[in-house]
Design a protein around this motif. Structure first.
Motif, PDB file in Angstrom:
ATOM      1  N   ILE A  37     -10.923   1.839   6.282  1.00  0.00           N
ATOM      2  CA  ILE A  37      -9.075   0.993   7.440  1.00  0.00           C
ATOM      3  C   ILE A  37     -10.581   1.637   8.342  1.00  0.00           C
ATOM      4  O   ILE A  37     -10.559   2.641   8.622  1.00  0.00           O
ATOM      5  CB  ILE A  37      -8.028   2.070   6.637  1.00  0.00           C
ATOM      6  N   ASN A  38     -10.264   0.191  10.054  1.00  0.00           N
ATOM      7  CA  ASN A  38     -10.303   0.789  10.380  1.00  0.00           C
ATOM      8  C   ASN A  38     -11.913   1.659  11.192  1.00  0.00           C
ATOM      9  O   ASN A  38     -12.365   2.505  11.630  1.00  0.00           O
ATOM     10  CB  ASN A  38      -9.601   1.530  11.573  1.00  0.00           C
ATOM     11  N   ARG A  39     -12.818   1.979  10.494  1.00  0.00           N
ATOM     12  CA  ARG A  39     -14.054   1.032  10.012  1.00  0.00           C
ATOM     13  C   ARG A  39     -14.208   3.008   9.908  1.00  0.00           C
ATOM     14  O   ARG A  39     -15.413   3.455   9.302  1.00  0.00           O
ATOM     15  CB  ARG A  39     -14.310   2.186  11.578  1.00  0.00           C
ATOM     16  N   HIS A  51      -0.478   5.936  -5.049  1.00  0.00           N
ATOM     17  CA  HIS A  51       0.467   5.320  -3.906  1.00  0.00           C
ATOM     18  C   HIS A  51       1.669   4.900  -4.279  1.00  0.00           C
ATOM     19  O   HIS A  51       2.156   4.150  -5.208  1.00  0.00           O
ATOM     20  CB  HIS A  51      -0.412   4.054  -3.929  1.00  0.00           C
ATOM     21  N   PRO A  52       2.641   4.752  -3.410  1.00  0.00           N
ATOM     22  CA  PRO A  52       4.339   4.442  -2.966  1.00  0.00           C
ATOM     23  C   PRO A  52       4.201   2.509  -3.743  1.00  0.00           C
ATOM     24  O   PRO A  52       4.904   2.387  -4.379  1.00  0.00           O
ATOM     25  CB  PRO A  52       4.539   4.518  -2.231  1.00  0.00           C
ATOM     26  N   GLY A  53       3.745   2.139  -3.383  1.00  0.00           N
ATOM     27  CA  GLY A  53       3.167   0.447  -3.812  1.00  0.00           C
ATOM     28  C   GLY A  53       2.519   0.285  -4.526  1.00  0.00           C
ATOM     29  O   GLY A  53       2.550  -0.674  -4.969  1.00  0.00           O
ATOM     30  N   ALA A  72      -0.529  -4.912   7.910  1.00  0.00           N
ATOM     31  CA  ALA A  72       0.289  -5.967   7.290  1.00  0.00           C
ATOM     32  C   ALA A  72       1.104  -5.437   6.248  1.00  0.00           C
ATOM     33  O   ALA A  72       2.704  -6.247   6.796  1.00  0.00           O
ATOM     34  CB  ALA A  72      -0.478  -7.070   5.884  1.00  0.00           C
ATOM     35  N   PHE A  73       0.986  -4.458   5.616  1.00  0.00           N
ATOM     36  CA  PHE A  73       2.387  -3.733   4.635  1.00  0.00           C
ATOM     37  C   PHE A  73       2.704  -2.672   5.573  1.00  0.00           C
ATOM     38  O   PHE A  73       4.329  -2.793   4.786  1.00  0.00           O
ATOM     39  CB  PHE A  73       1.719  -3.242   3.498  1.00  0.00           C
ATOM     40  N   HIS A  74       2.654  -2.040   6.398  1.00  0.00           N
ATOM     41  CA  HIS A  74       2.629  -0.519   6.368  1.00  0.00           C
ATOM     42  C   HIS A  74       3.485  -1.035   8.439  1.00  0.00           C
ATOM     43  O   HIS A  74       2.710  -0.770   9.190  1.00  0.00           O
ATOM     44  CB  HIS A  74       1.858   0.883   6.407  1.00  0.00           C
ATOM     45  N   PRO A  75       5.384  -0.301   8.262  1.00  0.00           N
ATOM     46  CA  PRO A  75       5.387  -0.761   9.780  1.00  0.00           C
ATOM     47  C   PRO A  75       5.694   0.615  10.113  1.00  0.00           C
ATOM     48  O   PRO A  75       5.105   0.190  11.654  1.00  0.00           O
ATOM     49  CB  PRO A  75       6.697  -0.853   8.687  1.00  0.00           C
ATOM     50  N   ASP A  76       5.306   1.609   9.772  1.00  0.00           N
ATOM     51  CA  ASP A  76       4.498   2.757  10.525  1.00  0.00           C
ATOM     52  C   ASP A  76       3.486   3.559  10.180  1.00  0.00           C
ATOM     53  O   ASP A  76       2.783   4.739   9.206  1.00  0.00           O
ATOM     54  CB  ASP A  76       6.164   4.412  10.133  1.00  0.00           C
ATOM     55  N   GLN A  77       2.284   2.923  11.009  1.00  0.00           N
ATOM     56  CA  GLN A  77       0.984   3.435  10.435  1.00  0.00           C
ATOM     57  C   GLN A  77       0.922   4.834  10.529  1.00  0.00           C
ATOM     58  O   GLN A  77       0.255   5.492   9.582  1.00  0.00           O
ATOM     59  CB  GLN A  77       0.606   2.446  11.228  1.00  0.00           C
ATOM     60  N   ASN A  78       1.528   5.700  11.339  1.00  0.00           N
ATOM     61  CA  ASN A  78       0.892   7.161  11.947  1.00  0.00           C
ATOM     62  C   ASN A  78       1.534   8.043  10.390  1.00  0.00           C
ATOM     63  O   ASN A  78       0.881   8.488   9.888  1.00  0.00           O
ATOM     64  CB  ASN A  78       1.201   6.891  13.398  1.00  0.00           C
ATOM     65  N   PHE A  79       2.969   7.435  10.076  1.00  0.00           N
ATOM     66  CA  PHE A  79       2.797   8.002   9.445  1.00  0.00           C
ATOM     67  C   PHE A  79       2.453   8.072   7.959  1.00  0.00           C
ATOM     68  O   PHE A  79       1.910   9.124   7.155  1.00  0.00           O
ATOM     69  CB  PHE A  79       4.621   7.870   8.438  1.00  0.00           C
ATOM     70  N   ALA A  80       1.994   6.318   7.345  1.00  0.00           N
ATOM     71  CA  ALA A  80       0.969   5.937   6.293  1.00  0.00           C
ATOM     72  C   ALA A  80      -0.456   6.729   7.040  1.00  0.00           C
ATOM     73  O   ALA A  80      -1.009   7.318   5.317  1.00  0.00           O
ATOM     74  CB  ALA A  80       0.812   4.606   6.600  1.00  0.00           C
ATOM     75  N   GLN A  81      -0.745   7.706   7.953  1.00  0.00           N
ATOM     76  CA  GLN A  81      -2.041   7.903   8.209  1.00  0.00           C
ATOM     77  C   GLN A  81      -1.620   9.134   7.389  1.00  0.00           C
ATOM     78  O   GLN A  81      -3.302   9.969   7.490  1.00  0.00           O
ATOM     79  CB  GLN A  81      -2.960   7.780   9.769  1.00  0.00           C
TER      80      GLN A  81
END
Length: 442
Positions: A37-39, A51-53, A72-81
């Motif tokens: 993800i992002n290299r 994984h929640p999904g 595409a799937f994560h509205p809050d990418q900072n939280f997922a990070q």
């Protein structure tokens, strides 16, 4: 391992490794999964189970670049990070491209630019009034159906009209739960999840956990055999151009597949929701002990029987809801399959997000009726590219998506509603003929 780096301990969060694509792609099995993800390279072997999904959604990207799917799937990418950070084991070598093919890299760059543009234009912001009105017309249909038979009686004509109104309400509730399930209404995910449980559970009598498991797998890898559950037909149908030939060569004949375009009308639309989905829902809730979903599910049937048993008796009420499911199932099958079944169905090709989604989806012409009838899934292309986008904005981004496809020579198909439905049958016949030819001659 590329670049001479040292591999960090899985789960340590120490980015000590420098890897090539060749090395990353070796780690794609269930017991050994990396993704990019992002290299950044992550070891998700153990995390996939939590994984929640669902483990399958993230596991489908083992050995691949998941940057576009992650966005595409994560509205809050900072939280997922925050969940990804402990899984970090390294990064791609500086000499490695962001994708392993130059053409894919150009498409990805242009699509990411489009994503940024539509974010800035506010196309991921929902209009509360739109969804309130949609919910209102669902509740109104349910109320009118009951008031009609309770006030004027349960004659065959009024019962039939009641069933049609309830089936319409159920179908429209299906499109509405789809909105909340994709986190496309509220800014906060927890509110989407809560209302999703209410709509799919209390208004429809199904389960959010069951829907999430199936539907996000479909979005992650649409029309990809062994990964998309929507094309896993358990030997009842053979789909696309690859699977029929494989079945034919192996002399697999669970059913006369050259007749599948005919028996589709008997086992597809009539049985999917009343039989298949109902059994799946119960199995998922009970086997996973999802008692919250079960409570929402039971609340629907308690409300339904409370309203209709005094009018029809227990057996009559069961017959009515079964007929409603029968009508709803036809509606659901034709709308969902006309965008996917006639499209390319094949094994994993490791394509970029835009190319993969466009090969698996097509659009149906826009009109007020088509939008309402399909829950705006006539814009299936835009929905698959931007699954979190509120559906009332699909038509706004469609011209930009079409221009991007033209730039890169990717087919962007738009059909009439009737052509889309007819193509479902045509595709089944074509696949059945391929099976018969391979079965007899190879």
């Amino acid at each position: 391992m590329g670049g001479g780096g040292q591999q960090g301990e899985p789960g340590s969060g120490k980015a000590a490794g420098v890897y090539t694509w060749e090395e990353v792609q070796k780690h794609s099995s269930r017991n050994d999964r990396w993704l990019v993800i992002n290299r950044k390279v992550y070891n998700i072997t153990q995390w996939a189970k939590r994984h929640p999904g669902g483990s399958h959604v993230i596991g489908h990207y083992g050995g691949e670049d998941a940057t576009e799917a992650f966005a595409a799937f994560h509205p809050d990418q900072n939280f997922a990070q925050k969940f990804l950070k402990p899984l970090l084991i390294g990064e791609l070598a500086a000499t490695e491209p962001s994708q392993d093919r130059e053409k894919s890299a150009r498409i990805i760059q242009d699509f990411e630019s489009l994503r940024v543009q539509v974010e800035k234009a506010g196309l991921f912001r929902a209009q509360p009034l739109f969804f309130c009105l949609h919910l209102g017309h669902i509740l109104l249909l349910e109320a009118l159906a009951w008031l009609m038979v309770s006030h004027w009686g349960t004659s065959w004509m009024l019962t039939l009209l009641c069933a049609v109104m309830l089936a319409t309400s159920q179908s429209q509730a299906g499109w509405l739960q789809h909105d909340f399930g994709h986190l496309s209404v509220f800014k906060k995910s927890k509110w989407n999840h809560l209302v999703h449980k209410f709509v799919i559970g209390h208004l429809k009598g199904a389960a959010a956990s069951w829907w999430n498991h199936l539907h996000f797998n479909h979005h992650a890898k649409p029309n990809i055999l062994s990964k998309d559950p929507d094309v896993n037909m358990s030997g009842i149908f053979v789909l696309g151009a690859v699977q029929p030939v494989e079945y034919g060569i192996k002399k697999i004949k669970h059913l006369p597949y050259n007749r599948q375009h005919q028996y589709f009308f008997l086992v597809g639309p009539p049985l999917l929701i009343p039989i298949v989905f109902n059994l799946q829902v119960l199995h998922v809730m009970i086997s996973r002990r999802n008692w919250v979903d079960l409570a929402w599910y039971l609340s629907f049937y308690c409300r339904y029987f409370y309203c209709y048993v005094p009018l029809y008796g227990l057996l009559g009420s069961l017959a009515l809801i079964l007929f409603v499911r029968f009508l709803e199932s036809h509606w659901f099958v034709w709308v969902t399959q006309m965008n996917h079944l006639p499209m390319n169905i094949d094994y994993e090709q490791r394509q970029d997000w835009l190319t993969m989604q466009l090969q698996a989806t097509c659009n149906i012409e826009q009109s007020f009726f088509n939008d309402w009838f399909s829950g705006h899934l006539n814009f299936q292309i835009e929905h698959h590219l931007f699954p979190r986008m509120p559906r009332h904005n699909y038509h706004l981004v469609a011209p930009q998506v079409r221009a991007l496809c033209e730039k890169h020579g990717i087919p962007y198909q738009v059909k009439t509603l009737w052509r889309g439905m007819a193509d479902v049958v045509r595709s089944l016949k074509t696949s059945g003929d391929l099976w018969l030819d391979a079965y007899l001659h190879k």
